[in-house]
Design an enzyme around this catalytic site. Structure first.
Site, mmCIF file in Angstrom:
data_model
loop_
_atom_site.group_PDB
_atom_site.id
_atom_site.type_symbol
_atom_site.label_atom_id
_atom_site.label_comp_id
_atom_site.label_asym_id
_atom_site.label_seq_id
_atom_site.Cartn_x
_atom_site.Cartn_y
_atom_site.Cartn_z
ATOM 1 C CB SER A 132 -0.885 0.003 1.248
ATOM 2 O OG SER A 132 -1.489 1.263 1.450
ATOM 3 C CE1 TYR A 157 -4.195 -2.077 4.864
ATOM 4 C CE2 TYR A 157 -3.521 0.139 4.275
ATOM 5 C CZ TYR A 157 -3.920 -1.129 3.904
ATOM 6 O OH TYR A 157 -4.025 -1.452 2.578
#
Length: 340
Positions: A132, A157
Site C-alpha cells: 500500500s 495498517y
C-alpha cells in the site's frame, strides 16, 4: 524473465481488487481458485454479488477460508498446484486499525506468514502481494519512490503492509521464492469498497446529506482506476523478479535486492486535490455536495503521489485513466447496482 502461468490463487477474491483481478484472469483463460473469508468489515452483500459474477465462469472455484487458518491453508495448497499466488486478502482501512488492531495482526501478519509457508513448501513459481502507498507514512518527498526508505508508518495498517514486504524479502532470501510487492495508490472504480471516499461521497450527495471533507479539503491523492491496477498486476504476474546485480549492502536499495524480490508502485502518477475529486463527483451526479470541513484524521497523510518509472521500464505500463472518466464509470455502476 517472462513467466507463463495457468493456475492462479487469488486471495481476497470477493474483495474489490481481488474480484476484478480474478475476472480478468478468467477472461484470459486462466484457472482461478478464489479464497475469501467473507468477513463483515463491510456489507457482505457486495462480496456475494462479486462472487455471483465470478461463479458464472467454469474455471472459477471459490473456497471459503481464512489465511490465518494454518491447517486450512495447508489443505488448499495440497489440493491444487498453483503457478502464481496473488495475495489481495487483508484487513483493509487505515482508520479501522486504530479501533481494532488485532484484526490486522491476524489477517495481515499471521495470515501472510501462513501464505509464505504454503508458497515455499508447494514451490509456487511467483508470489505477488498487495502492499500500500500507506507504507510511505511520514515521508514528504514527492513523488513517492520505491527506492526511498519507508521506516516511519503512521498507522498499524501501514506497519502491517511494511511488515509484509519485509517478510516476503526474508523468504525470497532464504528459499529463493520469487516475490513481488505492489504498493497500490487509492484504488477506485465499480464494485468499490463502501468505506472508501468515492462511495461515501456519492451515497451522501444522493441522499442530501453533508460529506465529511477532512483536512479542510487540503488533501491530495493519487487516485488510481481499478482497470489500471489490474493491468499492472497482470503484467507483473508474468515477470519473475530477478536479483539486482548492482545491489550493494553499503548503500542498500529498498526497492530491489540481491534476492529475487521486487517492489513497484502502481498509481496514476497524477495527484488530484480532494476538492477537485469532489467536483468531479458532483459533475457526474449532476448535484452539488453539502460539505462539512474537518481536521486531518489520525493515521492519515495529507498527500500521496506515485513514482511509477520502474513499472514503466520493467513491464511497459503506466496507469493513465483520468479521474473524470473513472468517476463517471463508478457513478454509472452505482446507479445501476442500487437501481437509482
Amino acid at each position: 524473465m517472462t513467466f507463463k502461468y495457468h493456475t492462479v490463487l487469488v486471495t481476497g477474491a470477493a474483495g474489490f481488487i481481488g474480484f476484478h483481478l480474478a475476472k480478468r484472469l478468467l477472461e484470459q483463460g486462466c484457472r482461478v481458485v478464489g479464497l475469501d473469508n467473507l468477513n463483515d468489515y463491510y456489507d457482505v452483500g457486495y462480496k456475494t454479488g462479486r462472487l455471483d459474477q465470478l461463479s458464472s465462469y467454469s474455471d472459477f472455484n471459490f473456497v471459503k477460508g481464512d489465511l490465518a487458518d494454518r491447517e486450512a491453508m495447508a489443505r488448499l495448497f495440497e489440493a491444487t498446484a498453483f503457478d502464481v499466488a496473488v495475495n489481495m486478502a487483508a484487513q483493509a482501512g487505515v482508520r479501522y486499525s486504530l479501533i481494532n488492531p488485532h484484526a490486522y495482526v491476524s489477517s495481515n501478519l499471521v495470515g501472510f506468514v501462513n501464505l509464505l509457508e504454503c508458497c515455499r513448501h508447494s514451490r509456487v513459481g511467483h508470489l505477488v502481494f498487495a502492499s500500500s502507498s500507506s507504507v510511505y507514512g511520514a515521508n514528504t518527498r514527492m513523488p513517492f519512490s520505491v527506492h526511498d526508505n519507508v521506516d516511519h508508518p503512521v498507522s498499524l495498517y501501514a506497519a502491517s503492509k511494511k511488515a509484509n514486504e519485509l517478510m516476503a524479502h526474508t523468504y525470497s532470501h532464504l528459499y529463493g521464492l520469487h516475490c513481488t510487492g505492489l504498493r497500490f495508490f487509492t484504488v477506485y472504480g465499480p464494485w468499490g469498497r463502501p468505506d472508501m471516499a468515492l462511495f461515501l461521497f456519492t451515497k451522501a450527495i444522493l441522499e442530501n446529506r453533508p460529506i465529511k471533507v477532512f483536512n479542510h479539503g487540503k488533501m491530495q491523492r493519487d487516485f488510481t482506476y481499478i482497470d489500471d491496477i489490474v493491468e499492472g498486476v497482470v503484467r507483473v504476474m508474468g515477470r519473475l523478479p530477478q536479483p539486482n546485480p548492482q545491489w550493494n549492502g553499503e548503500h542498500p536499495d529498498p526497492g530491489t535486492s540481491y534476492a529475487p524480490y521486487r517492489i513497484y508502485n502502481i498509481g496514476n502518477n497524477a495527484p488530484v486535490a480532494l476538492n477537485d475529486f469532489i467536483a468531479a463527483i458532483e459533475k457526474a451526479l449532476g448535484k452539488t455536495a453539502k460539505k462539512e470541513y474537518l481536521d486531518l484524521q489520525p493515521g492519515d497523510v495529507p498527500a500521496t503521489a506515485a513514482d511509477v518509472d520502474d513499472l514503466m521500464v520493467d513491464v511497459g505500463f503506466r496507469p493513465d485513466t483520468p479521474i473524470e472518466i473513472g468517476i463517471e464509470r463508478f457513478v454509472s455502476w452505482y446507479r445501476a447496482y442500487h437501481r437509482l
